[in-house]
Scaffold this motif. Sequence first.
Motif, PDB file in Angstrom:
ATOM      1  N   ILE A 158       0.871  -1.178   0.000  1.00  0.00           N
ATOM      2  CA  ILE A 158       0.000   0.000   0.000  1.00  0.00           C
ATOM      3  C   ILE A 158       0.908   1.229   0.000  1.00  0.00           C
ATOM      4  O   ILE A 158       1.972   1.218   0.629  1.00  0.00           O
ATOM      5  CB  ILE A 158      -0.879   0.028   1.276  1.00  0.00           C
ATOM      6  N   VAL A 159       0.499   2.276  -0.714  1.00  0.00           N
ATOM      7  CA  VAL A 159       1.247   3.532  -0.656  1.00  0.00           C
ATOM      8  C   VAL A 159       0.392   4.562   0.078  1.00  0.00           C
ATOM      9  O   VAL A 159      -0.801   4.687  -0.174  1.00  0.00           O
ATOM     10  CB  VAL A 159       1.634   4.026  -2.065  1.00  0.00           C
ATOM     11  N   MET A 160       1.041   5.272   0.989  1.00  0.00           N
ATOM     12  CA  MET A 160       0.337   6.314   1.759  1.00  0.00           C
ATOM     13  C   MET A 160       0.774   7.689   1.303  1.00  0.00           C
ATOM     14  O   MET A 160       1.923   7.859   0.874  1.00  0.00           O
ATOM     15  CB  MET A 160       0.768   6.200   3.220  1.00  0.00           C
ATOM     16  N   GLN A 161      -0.100   8.662   1.409  1.00  0.00           N
ATOM     17  CA  GLN A 161       0.317  10.057   1.241  1.00  0.00           C
ATOM     18  C   GLN A 161      -0.555  10.869   2.178  1.00  0.00           C
ATOM     19  O   GLN A 161      -1.529  11.481   1.779  1.00  0.00           O
ATOM     20  CB  GLN A 161       0.187  10.516  -0.217  1.00  0.00           C
ATOM     21  N   LYS A 162      -0.163  10.827   3.465  1.00  0.00           N
ATOM     22  CA  LYS A 162      -1.068  11.370   4.484  1.00  0.00           C
ATOM     23  C   LYS A 162      -0.909  12.873   4.663  1.00  0.00           C
ATOM     24  O   LYS A 162      -0.947  13.395   5.784  1.00  0.00           O
ATOM     25  CB  LYS A 162      -0.845  10.631   5.808  1.00  0.00           C
ATOM     26  N   SER A 163      -0.765  13.582   3.544  1.00  0.00           N
ATOM     27  CA  SER A 163      -0.499  15.025   3.613  1.00  0.00           C
ATOM     28  C   SER A 163      -1.625  15.780   4.314  1.00  0.00           C
ATOM     29  O   SER A 163      -2.799  15.413   4.225  1.00  0.00           O
ATOM     30  CB  SER A 163      -0.363  15.582   2.211  1.00  0.00           C
ATOM     31  N   LEU A 164      -1.230  16.891   4.974  1.00  0.00           N
ATOM     32  CA  LEU A 164      -2.206  17.788   5.598  1.00  0.00           C
ATOM     33  C   LEU A 164      -2.501  18.953   4.666  1.00  0.00           C
ATOM     34  O   LEU A 164      -3.529  19.615   4.760  1.00  0.00           O
ATOM     35  CB  LEU A 164      -1.640  18.307   6.922  1.00  0.00           C
ATOM     36  N   TRP A 197      -0.063   4.965 -10.876  1.00  0.00           N
ATOM     37  CA  TRP A 197       0.408   4.408 -12.152  1.00  0.00           C
ATOM     38  C   TRP A 197       0.998   3.014 -11.946  1.00  0.00           C
ATOM     39  O   TRP A 197       0.918   2.150 -12.797  1.00  0.00           O
ATOM     40  CB  TRP A 197       1.432   5.354 -12.789  1.00  0.00           C
ATOM     41  N   LYS A 198       1.564   2.788 -10.744  1.00  0.00           N
ATOM     42  CA  LYS A 198       2.170   1.482 -10.449  1.00  0.00           C
ATOM     43  C   LYS A 198       1.142   0.504  -9.912  1.00  0.00           C
ATOM     44  O   LYS A 198       1.496  -0.529  -9.334  1.00  0.00           O
ATOM     45  CB  LYS A 198       3.335   1.683  -9.473  1.00  0.00           C
ATOM     46  N   LYS A 199      -0.120   0.847 -10.048  1.00  0.00           N
ATOM     47  CA  LYS A 199      -1.240  -0.027  -9.672  1.00  0.00           C
ATOM     48  C   LYS A 199      -1.296  -0.310  -8.174  1.00  0.00           C
ATOM     49  O   LYS A 199      -1.721  -1.387  -7.746  1.00  0.00           O
ATOM     50  CB  LYS A 199      -1.203  -1.347 -10.449  1.00  0.00           C
ATOM     51  N   LYS A 200      -0.827   0.635  -7.380  1.00  0.00           N
ATOM     52  CA  LYS A 200      -0.856   0.437  -5.927  1.00  0.00           C
ATOM     53  C   LYS A 200      -2.133   1.023  -5.333  1.00  0.00           C
ATOM     54  O   LYS A 200      -2.569   2.106  -5.744  1.00  0.00           O
ATOM     55  CB  LYS A 200       0.348   1.137  -5.274  1.00  0.00           C
ATOM     56  N   PRO A 201      -2.730   0.345  -4.341  1.00  0.00           N
ATOM     57  CA  PRO A 201      -3.809   1.006  -3.599  1.00  0.00           C
ATOM     58  C   PRO A 201      -3.204   2.171  -2.816  1.00  0.00           C
ATOM     59  O   PRO A 201      -2.177   1.996  -2.156  1.00  0.00           O
ATOM     60  CB  PRO A 201      -4.334  -0.088  -2.659  1.00  0.00           C
ATOM     61  N   VAL A 202      -3.820   3.340  -2.928  1.00  0.00           N
ATOM     62  CA  VAL A 202      -3.270   4.536  -2.287  1.00  0.00           C
ATOM     63  C   VAL A 202      -4.229   5.025  -1.206  1.00  0.00           C
ATOM     64  O   VAL A 202      -5.433   5.123  -1.425  1.00  0.00           O
ATOM     65  CB  VAL A 202      -3.056   5.656  -3.332  1.00  0.00           C
ATOM     66  N   ILE A 203      -3.657   5.297  -0.023  1.00  0.00           N
ATOM     67  CA  ILE A 203      -4.437   5.881   1.079  1.00  0.00           C
ATOM     68  C   ILE A 203      -3.884   7.272   1.281  1.00  0.00           C
ATOM     69  O   ILE A 203      -2.699   7.434   1.591  1.00  0.00           O
ATOM     70  CB  ILE A 203      -4.245   5.044   2.357  1.00  0.00           C
ATOM     71  N   ALA A 204      -4.726   8.296   1.094  1.00  0.00           N
ATOM     72  CA  ALA A 204      -4.149   9.640   1.066  1.00  0.00           C
ATOM     73  C   ALA A 204      -5.084  10.661   1.693  1.00  0.00           C
ATOM     74  O   ALA A 204      -6.308  10.513   1.670  1.00  0.00           O
ATOM     75  CB  ALA A 204      -3.847  10.035  -0.377  1.00  0.00           C
ATOM     76  N   GLY A 205      -4.481  11.727   2.213  1.00  0.00           N
ATOM     77  CA  GLY A 205      -5.233  12.832   2.797  1.00  0.00           C
ATOM     78  C   GLY A 205      -6.078  13.518   1.719  1.00  0.00           C
ATOM     79  O   GLY A 205      -5.621  13.689   0.587  1.00  0.00           O
ATOM     80  N   ALA A 206      -7.297  13.922   2.126  1.00  0.00           N
ATOM     81  CA  ALA A 206      -8.211  14.538   1.142  1.00  0.00           C
ATOM     82  C   ALA A 206      -7.895  16.024   1.020  1.00  0.00           C
ATOM     83  O   ALA A 206      -8.713  16.873   1.369  1.00  0.00           O
ATOM     84  CB  ALA A 206      -9.652  14.315   1.589  1.00  0.00           C
TER      85      ALA A 206
END
Length: 409
Positions: free
Chosen positions: A303-309, A322-331
Motif C-alpha cells: 500500500i502507498v500512503m500520502q497522508k499530507s495535511l 500508475w504502479k497499480k498500488k492502492p493509495v491511502i491519502a489525505g483529502a
Amino acid sequence: MAEVKLKDYAQITRPQNFEEIMLLADRLQGKTVKMVNSTKDGGGVAEMLHRVVPLFNELGLNMKWETIEGNAEFFDATKAFHNALHGKEVEITKEMFKVHNEVNDLNAKKMTFNEDIVVIHDPQPVGLIQMKDKSPAKWVWRCHIDTATPHPQVWKHLEQYITKYDASIFSAPSFAKQLPIPQVMIYPAIDPFAEKNRILTKAEIDSVRQKFDLPNDKPIITQVSRFDYLKDPIGVFETYKLVKKHHDCVFVYAGGAASDDPEGTAVLNELQERAAGDKDFRILLLPPFSDFDINGLQRASTIVMQKSLKEGFGLTVTEALWKKKPVIAGAVGGIPLQVINNFTGMLVHSVEGAAYKIRYLLNNPEVGERMGEYGHEHVREKFLLTRNMRNYLLLFLSLQHPGESVIEI
Ligand code: UDP
C-alpha cells in the motif's frame, strides 16, 4: 536510457487520445515555438522539457528550448520568490525585485523572439515579456508553482509582467488567480518512461528491497515525501502504531536528507526520536536523484500512503497509482482529483481513518488490487505526459485563432 519516441507513447496512451494529438499536431505543422525556463538540469520543469521538446518536433512543430542566464544573487532571489509564493515565511527585500528585473532586462537584450508562440516557464524569466512589442509571437506564461496563497508583494511584482501575456497556465483550479488575461488549467503529469516510473523487472524490485533490507514476507506500507510537517510524517508513524497492533507489517517513510533545509532536519530528528527502537518503522534517507530507488520502493509496497495535511498536486500519488498500488491519502489539495474515494484509492481525514483503511485493505487484498487497476487507468487518461502535450497543442491552436469561439479542425 534509450531515446523514447512518439511511437512508444502511442502504445501506452489510449488510442483516441493519441489520434487527437496527431490531429491537433497536423493543424500546427511547422509552427515555431520557443520554450524558456531558467535551467537545463534539475527540477521537474527541466525534466519535462527534456522529454516533450523532441516529441513536439517529432510531431512536426518546430520547437526550441532556451534558458536564461543569471548569477547567484538572482537565483537566491527567485528561490525566495518560489518559497514565498508557496506561502512560506521568507524575507523578501527590494533588492531582490531589482536583481530580478535587471537579470531579465539583460537576458531580453541577448535573446530573440521571432517564433509564432513563446512559452515562459515560472517566475524566473517572466520579465522577458518586455520583448513582446518587438515580437510577432503569442506569449504564454506557464506557472508550475502552487500559488493558492502567494506572498502578496511577490505576487504583485510578478503580476505587472503576467498581465502583459496573451494567456497563462496554472496546474490546478485552486491555483488560479484574478487576472485580466485568459487562464488555462493544465494538470501536472508523469512520464511513464522516466526512471521513476518505468516498468521494473522483479529482479530490479528485489534489488531495491535488499538494498534497504526490507522483508518480502510482510506487507510494506510506504510514504515517499520530503521531511515536512505538511506531509504529516508524525501522522504516518501514529498510523503505524495503530496498524501494528493487528498486523505484522513494515512501514517505510522515505525522503530526502534535506541538509540545506533546517526545518527538514528538525522534522527528521523528531521522527527519528519517536520511532527509535521500532524496527518495523523504517526511515530511509534518500539522496537527490534517487529515482530508481523510489520506483523500486513504490513497486515493492503493498500500500502507498500520502497522508499530507496540505498538498499542491501530489505527484507521489500519481506515481503510485500508475504502479497499480492502492493509495491511502489525505483529502487535500490535488489529491482528490487523483484519488476517487473507494474507486482509485481511499481518502482519509485522520490517523484513525488511515489506520482503519489500511487494515481493511490488508484484510481484503482483492479490493486493493482492483483499486490499483482503476488508479492506473485514471492516470493513463488524465495524468500522463501525452495528456499534457494534448493540452498544449489545444492551447497553441486556440492562440492561432484569436477571438474565434469555435475552431474547425
Ligand atoms: N521525491 C524525491 N525524493 C524525495 C522525496 C520526493 O525525488 O526524497 C519526488 C517524488 O517521487 C515526487 C516529487 O519528488 O516525484 C514530489 O512531488 P509531490 O508533488 O508529491 O510533492 P512536493 O515535494 O512537490 O510537495
